[in-house]
Structures are given as structure tokens and as C-alpha cells.
Design a protein around this motif. Structure first.
Motif, PDB file in Angstrom:
ATOM      1  N   GLY A 276      -4.945  24.285  39.020  1.00 37.59           N
ATOM      2  CA  GLY A 276      -5.599  24.001  37.750  1.00 37.59           C
ATOM      3  C   GLY A 276      -6.896  24.749  37.514  1.00 37.59           C
ATOM      4  O   GLY A 276      -7.523  24.587  36.471  1.00 37.59           O
ATOM      5  N   TYR A 277      -7.320  25.575  38.461  1.00 36.18           N
ATOM      6  CA  TYR A 277      -8.530  26.381  38.238  1.00 36.18           C
ATOM      7  C   TYR A 277      -8.203  27.531  37.286  1.00 36.18           C
ATOM      8  O   TYR A 277      -7.044  27.912  37.129  1.00 36.18           O
ATOM      9  CB  TYR A 277      -9.041  26.970  39.565  1.00 36.18           C
ATOM     10  N   ASP A 278      -9.231  28.102  36.691  1.00 37.93           N
ATOM     11  CA  ASP A 278      -9.063  29.195  35.768  1.00 37.93           C
ATOM     12  C   ASP A 278      -8.443  30.412  36.478  1.00 37.93           C
ATOM     13  O   ASP A 278      -8.933  30.813  37.524  1.00 37.93           O
ATOM     14  CB  ASP A 278     -10.448  29.563  35.195  1.00 37.93           C
ATOM     15  N   TYR A 279      -7.409  30.969  35.906  1.00 35.85           N
ATOM     16  CA  TYR A 279      -6.740  32.111  36.555  1.00 35.85           C
ATOM     17  C   TYR A 279      -7.666  33.317  36.618  1.00 35.85           C
ATOM     18  O   TYR A 279      -7.699  34.020  37.630  1.00 35.85           O
ATOM     19  CB  TYR A 279      -5.455  32.494  35.792  1.00 35.85           C
ATOM     20  N   TYR A 280      -8.398  33.555  35.555  1.00 38.35           N
ATOM     21  CA  TYR A 280      -9.243  34.751  35.466  1.00 38.35           C
ATOM     22  C   TYR A 280     -10.443  34.662  36.415  1.00 38.35           C
ATOM     23  O   TYR A 280     -10.750  35.621  37.127  1.00 38.35           O
ATOM     24  CB  TYR A 280      -9.690  34.940  34.021  1.00 38.35           C
ATOM     25  N   SER A 281     -11.108  33.497  36.401  1.00 35.03           N
ATOM     26  CA  SER A 281     -12.258  33.233  37.284  1.00 35.03           C
ATOM     27  C   SER A 281     -13.264  34.376  37.360  1.00 35.03           C
ATOM     28  O   SER A 281     -13.750  34.719  38.436  1.00 35.03           O
ATOM     29  CB  SER A 281     -11.784  32.873  38.704  1.00 35.03           C
TER      30      SER A 281
ATOM     31  N   ALA B 150      -0.470  25.974  35.775  1.00 35.22           N
ATOM     32  CA  ALA B 150       0.348  24.818  35.441  1.00 35.22           C
ATOM     33  C   ALA B 150      -0.470  23.571  35.255  1.00 35.22           C
ATOM     34  O   ALA B 150      -1.535  23.424  35.815  1.00 35.22           O
ATOM     35  CB  ALA B 150       1.394  24.576  36.522  1.00 35.22           C
ATOM     36  N   GLY B 151       0.063  22.667  34.448  1.00 38.56           N
ATOM     37  CA  GLY B 151      -0.462  21.318  34.387  1.00 38.56           C
ATOM     38  C   GLY B 151      -1.192  20.943  33.127  1.00 38.56           C
ATOM     39  O   GLY B 151      -1.318  19.771  32.830  1.00 38.56           O
ATOM     40  N   THR B 152      -1.672  21.904  32.350  1.00 34.23           N
ATOM     41  CA  THR B 152      -2.459  21.495  31.196  1.00 34.23           C
ATOM     42  C   THR B 152      -1.601  21.419  29.940  1.00 34.23           C
ATOM     43  O   THR B 152      -0.429  21.789  29.940  1.00 34.23           O
ATOM     44  CB  THR B 152      -3.674  22.428  30.993  1.00 34.23           C
ATOM     45  N   ARG B 153      -2.189  20.904  28.853  1.00 32.67           N
ATOM     46  CA  ARG B 153      -1.490  20.838  27.568  1.00 32.67           C
ATOM     47  C   ARG B 153      -1.402  22.242  26.975  1.00 32.67           C
ATOM     48  O   ARG B 153      -2.361  23.012  27.064  1.00 32.67           O
ATOM     49  CB  ARG B 153      -2.249  19.931  26.594  1.00 32.67           C
ATOM     50  N   ALA B 154      -0.287  22.523  26.335  1.00 33.13           N
ATOM     51  CA  ALA B 154      -0.071  23.869  25.784  1.00 33.13           C
ATOM     52  C   ALA B 154      -1.224  24.348  24.882  1.00 33.13           C
ATOM     53  O   ALA B 154      -1.665  25.486  25.013  1.00 33.13           O
ATOM     54  CB  ALA B 154       1.260  23.930  25.060  1.00 33.13           C
ATOM     55  N   PRO B 155      -1.746  23.498  23.962  1.00 30.42           N
ATOM     56  CA  PRO B 155      -2.835  24.004  23.104  1.00 30.42           C
ATOM     57  C   PRO B 155      -4.082  24.364  23.902  1.00 30.42           C
ATOM     58  O   PRO B 155      -4.782  25.323  23.558  1.00 30.42           O
ATOM     59  CB  PRO B 155      -3.143  22.836  22.167  1.00 30.42           C
ATOM     60  N   LEU B 156      -4.358  23.621  24.981  1.00 32.75           N
ATOM     61  CA  LEU B 156      -5.522  23.941  25.804  1.00 32.75           C
ATOM     62  C   LEU B 156      -5.321  25.273  26.503  1.00 32.75           C
ATOM     63  O   LEU B 156      -6.232  26.086  26.606  1.00 32.75           O
ATOM     64  CB  LEU B 156      -5.762  22.847  26.846  1.00 32.75           C
ATOM     65  N   ARG B 157      -4.107  25.519  26.992  1.00 33.82           N
ATOM     66  CA  ARG B 157      -3.834  26.791  27.659  1.00 33.82           C
ATOM     67  C   ARG B 157      -3.961  27.934  26.661  1.00 33.82           C
ATOM     68  O   ARG B 157      -4.490  28.987  26.979  1.00 33.82           O
ATOM     69  CB  ARG B 157      -2.436  26.770  28.299  1.00 33.82           C
ATOM     70  N   ARG B 158      -3.466  27.684  25.428  1.00 33.61           N
ATOM     71  CA  ARG B 158      -3.591  28.743  24.404  1.00 33.61           C
ATOM     72  C   ARG B 158      -5.057  29.086  24.195  1.00 33.61           C
ATOM     73  O   ARG B 158      -5.421  30.259  24.127  1.00 33.61           O
ATOM     74  CB  ARG B 158      -2.957  28.285  23.077  1.00 33.61           C
ATOM     75  N   ALA B 159      -5.906  28.061  24.145  1.00 28.24           N
ATOM     76  CA  ALA B 159      -7.341  28.293  23.941  1.00 28.24           C
ATOM     77  C   ALA B 159      -7.918  29.061  25.129  1.00 28.24           C
ATOM     78  O   ALA B 159      -8.667  30.014  24.959  1.00 28.24           O
ATOM     79  CB  ALA B 159      -8.065  26.972  23.755  1.00 28.24           C
ATOM     80  N   LEU B 160      -7.538  28.637  26.345  1.00 31.54           N
ATOM     81  CA  LEU B 160      -8.022  29.324  27.552  1.00 31.54           C
ATOM     82  C   LEU B 160      -7.601  30.782  27.563  1.00 31.54           C
ATOM     83  O   LEU B 160      -8.386  31.664  27.894  1.00 31.54           O
ATOM     84  CB  LEU B 160      -7.449  28.644  28.799  1.00 31.54           C
ATOM     85  N   ASN B 161      -6.338  31.036  27.200  1.00 32.69           N
ATOM     86  CA  ASN B 161      -5.845  32.414  27.190  1.00 32.69           C
ATOM     87  C   ASN B 161      -6.588  33.255  26.161  1.00 32.69           C
ATOM     88  O   ASN B 161      -6.882  34.428  26.409  1.00 32.69           O
ATOM     89  CB  ASN B 161      -4.337  32.444  26.915  1.00 32.69           C
TER      90      ASN B 161
ATOM     91  N   PRO C  16       2.888  19.100  23.916  1.00 25.97           N
ATOM     92  CA  PRO C  16       3.671  19.386  25.126  1.00 25.97           C
ATOM     93  C   PRO C  16       2.826  20.036  26.217  1.00 25.97           C
ATOM     94  O   PRO C  16       1.797  20.644  25.926  1.00 25.97           O
ATOM     95  CB  PRO C  16       4.728  20.375  24.624  1.00 25.97           C
ATOM     96  N   LEU C  17       3.288  19.903  27.459  1.00 29.56           N
ATOM     97  CA  LEU C  17       2.637  20.602  28.564  1.00 29.56           C
ATOM     98  C   LEU C  17       3.004  22.071  28.486  1.00 29.56           C
ATOM     99  O   LEU C  17       4.030  22.430  27.915  1.00 29.56           O
ATOM    100  CB  LEU C  17       3.129  20.035  29.896  1.00 29.56           C
ATOM    101  N   GLU C  18       2.145  22.932  29.073  1.00 29.01           N
ATOM    102  CA  GLU C  18       2.453  24.358  29.086  1.00 29.01           C
ATOM    103  C   GLU C  18       3.728  24.588  29.898  1.00 29.01           C
ATOM    104  O   GLU C  18       4.089  23.781  30.747  1.00 29.01           O
ATOM    105  CB  GLU C  18       1.298  25.149  29.688  1.00 29.01           C
ATOM    106  N   THR C  19       4.386  25.706  29.642  1.00 29.39           N
ATOM    107  CA  THR C  19       5.577  26.053  30.406  1.00 29.39           C
ATOM    108  C   THR C  19       5.164  26.245  31.859  1.00 29.39           C
ATOM    109  O   THR C  19       4.220  26.983  32.123  1.00 29.39           O
ATOM    110  CB  THR C  19       6.167  27.382  29.906  1.00 29.39           C
ATOM    111  N   PRO C  20       5.820  25.591  32.797  1.00 31.49           N
ATOM    112  CA  PRO C  20       5.404  25.769  34.196  1.00 31.49           C
ATOM    113  C   PRO C  20       5.542  27.227  34.610  1.00 31.49           C
ATOM    114  O   PRO C  20       6.451  27.913  34.159  1.00 31.49           O
ATOM    115  CB  PRO C  20       6.383  24.899  34.978  1.00 31.49           C
ATOM    116  N   GLY C  21       4.625  27.675  35.418  1.00 28.57           N
ATOM    117  CA  GLY C  21       4.655  29.071  35.843  1.00 28.57           C
ATOM    118  C   GLY C  21       3.513  29.318  36.783  1.00 28.57           C
ATOM    119  O   GLY C  21       3.277  28.550  37.700  1.00 28.57           O
ATOM    120  N   ILE C  22       2.793  30.389  36.515  1.00 31.50           N
ATOM    121  CA  ILE C  22       1.701  30.787  37.390  1.00 31.50           C
ATOM    122  C   ILE C  22       0.519  29.840  37.260  1.00 31.50           C
ATOM    123  O   ILE C  22      -0.124  29.483  38.232  1.00 31.50           O
ATOM    124  CB  ILE C  22       1.304  32.245  37.053  1.00 31.50           C
TER     125      ILE C  22
END
Ligand SMILES: Nc1nc2c(c(=O)[nH]1)N[C@H]1C(S)=C(S)[C@@H](COP(=O)(O)O)O[C@H]1N2
Ligand SMILES: [Mo]
Length: 263
Positions: free
Chosen positions: A256-261, A58-69, A50-56
């Protein structure tokens, strides 16, 4: 009494060259099929996840966002306000300062009407004039400014440390919150910052570039200089600062850029 049984060992058969080749072919192809299958399976899994929950962000697959976080958390754990970015002598600072996009900071600005708005998490709203900000102790900083587009330049900025501003105007309690959001007066460009980076001793509310008031295209009259982050977070023409426990919206994170940057 039992006699110990003599296992009649078959003498190990010597393989012929052809048999050896066949055997190696078999091993290579099986390995290839198994690993290839696993890679394909992994890709299908990611593709169908699934896609990540839309919010701050957005746009990537949930597992990828989990890895990024997870990666962000790892970096935030090693981040320390005792670590300073490298500084340089003023003589090394660029005279022709590079310029990038002006989203939210390209319209005319009425300098007399400009105020810095600060919204506390309690709902209390404060306003500051540029003179109030300039009356605080000035910090000068010569460092290498880095843009994600692949350029960097040694630049000389001056302003008040954000932490000095906070301490001077009694905003210390706000640093207990998780984030700081900054926006241009027209809300066209906005950034979200984790609190530790925002209060890093080299983070400035800058009003000077090369010892002169900041020129229009570089964020007049006040911009953020945050050397522990890439250029995208260094918001030009600050209008509003918000303190909050929720991740503030961020212009490039929405793209879609990294939030932390962080660097
Ligand atoms: N308001 C506003 N601030 C901004 C931007 C922008 O488009 N609008 N671009 C960011 C980016 S991507 C960079 S690299 C720097 C560039 O600052 P400069 O134009 O002073 O070199 O500003 C940042 N702050
Ligand atoms: Mo940038």
C-alpha cells in the motif's frame, strides 16, 4: 402613447433584531446542511466505489488510485535528470550508519558464488562478477539518505553510476523501456523504478560505504543507492536487474505504499 409606468417601489422594510438573528441562523444551518450533505455524499461515493484492479499496486479504491496516478504523472513531468540532489562534504558523513530492515538480505551470502544477473527485455540474460563492476569508473556520493519512517542521515557511498554500467555493457537500448526492476537473490525484497529515476546521474550500484566494502547489514556486496527516492527503493543485496515496459513488482507498493516514492 403609453405613459412610462411608475413602479410603486415598496419601501424596504427594516428588519428587527430578532428577524436578523433568525435570518442568519437560517443561512448558517442551510450552508451547514448542504456542505455536510455533500461531504457525506462524497464519502459514500468513495466508500462504495470499486477497488482498483489487483496488480502491482493493490488495495485502494479505484478513484483514489486514479488521483495518485495523476499526481505521479505530474511529478514525473517535472522530473529532470539535470536536477541533482544536494551533496555534502565527506567530513559531514555519518560514521555510525543507520540500519533498517533486512528483508531478503539477512541470510548468509556466498561471496564467491554471488553474481549480478541482468535480464534484458529481449530475453537475453547476462551475468557480472563484483570485480567486473568494480573495474568501472567509481563515483562517490555524499547525500542525505531519507527513510519514510521519518529519519534521514548524511551518508557516504561509492560505486558505479547505473547509467555508466548500462553504457559500458551496451545496454543503452534497454533505457528506451519504461521501468527497471531489482530483486534480492532470494527474491524476498524487490523494487520497481521508473526509467528516468533509474538512469539519474546520482543513481549508483554501490559497493562501498565510507570508502570500505559495504558491510553485510547494509547490503553486501552490491546495493542500490538512488537518492531521488526514499530508502524503501534503495534495495540492499542486488541479485537481479530486469528491464521492462510493465511496472515491476514492488515489495512496499504491494503493502500500500506509494509506488513512485520520489522525494
Ligand atoms: N533487501 C532489502 N533492502 C532494503 C530493505 C530491506 O528490508 N531489504 N529496506 C529498505 C529500507 S526501508 C531502507 S530505509 C533502507 C535502509 O538501509 P540501511 O539498512 O543500510 O540503513 O534499505 C532499504 N533496502
Ligand atoms: Mo525505510
Amino acid at each position: 402613447m403609453k405613459k412610462p409606468v411608475q413602479k410603486n417601489k415598496k419601501p424596504k422594510k427594516e428588519l428587527t433584531i430578532d428577524q436578523k438573528i433568525n435570518r442568519r441562523n437560517f443561512i448558517s444551518f442551510t450552508t451547514f446542511a448542504v456542505l455536510g450533505g455533500a461531504a457525506f455524499g462524497g464519502w459514500r461515493w468513495l466508500y462504495n466505489s470499486p477497488l482498483e484492479t489487483p496488480g502491482i499496486t493493490a488495495g485502494t479504491r479505484a478513484p483514489l488510485r486514479r488521483a495518485l496516478n495523476k499526481t505521479e504523472l505530474a511529478f514525473r513531468r517535472i522530473f529532470s535528470n539535470n536536477n541533482l540532489v544536494k551533496t555534502y562534504p565527506k567530513s559531514m558523513a555519518a560514521k555510525n550508519v543507520r540500519h533498517n530492515t533486512d528483508i531478503g538480505s539477512d541470510s548468509k551470502i556466498d561471496m564467491d558464488a554471488w553474481r549480478l544477473n541482468v535480464n534484458k527485455s529481449t530475453g537475453e540474460k547476462l551475468q557480472f562478477t563484483i570485480d567486473q563492476i568494480k573495474s568501472l569508473p567509481k563515483t562517490e556520493l555524499v547525500f542525505s539518505f531519507k527513510c519514510v519512517e521519518g529519519w534521514d542521515q548524511i551518508q557516504y557511498w561509492g560505486g558505479v553510476k547505473f547509467i555508466d554500467f548500462i553504457n559500458h555493457f551496451g545496454l543503452q537500448d534497454q533505457t528506451q523501456l519504461g521501468y527497471v526492476g531489482m530483486e534480492t537473490p532470494d527474491k524476498g525484497y524487490y523494487v520497481g523504478l521508473d526509467m528516468s529515476s533509474a538512469i539519474h546521474p546520482q543513481t549508483l550500484l554501490a559497493y562501498e560505504l565510507n570508502a570500505e566494502p559495504i558491510p553485510f547489514k547494509h547490503g553486501q556486496p552490491l546495493r542500490l543507492i538512488i537518492p531521488v527516492k526514499y530508502g524503501i527503493k534503495n534495495l540492499k543485496r542486488i541479485g537481479t536487474i530486469n528491464f521492462s515496459n510493465q511496472r515491476p513488482r514492488d515489495y512496499w507498493a504491494e503493502e500500500g505504499y506509494d509506488y513512485y516514492s520520489g522525494l
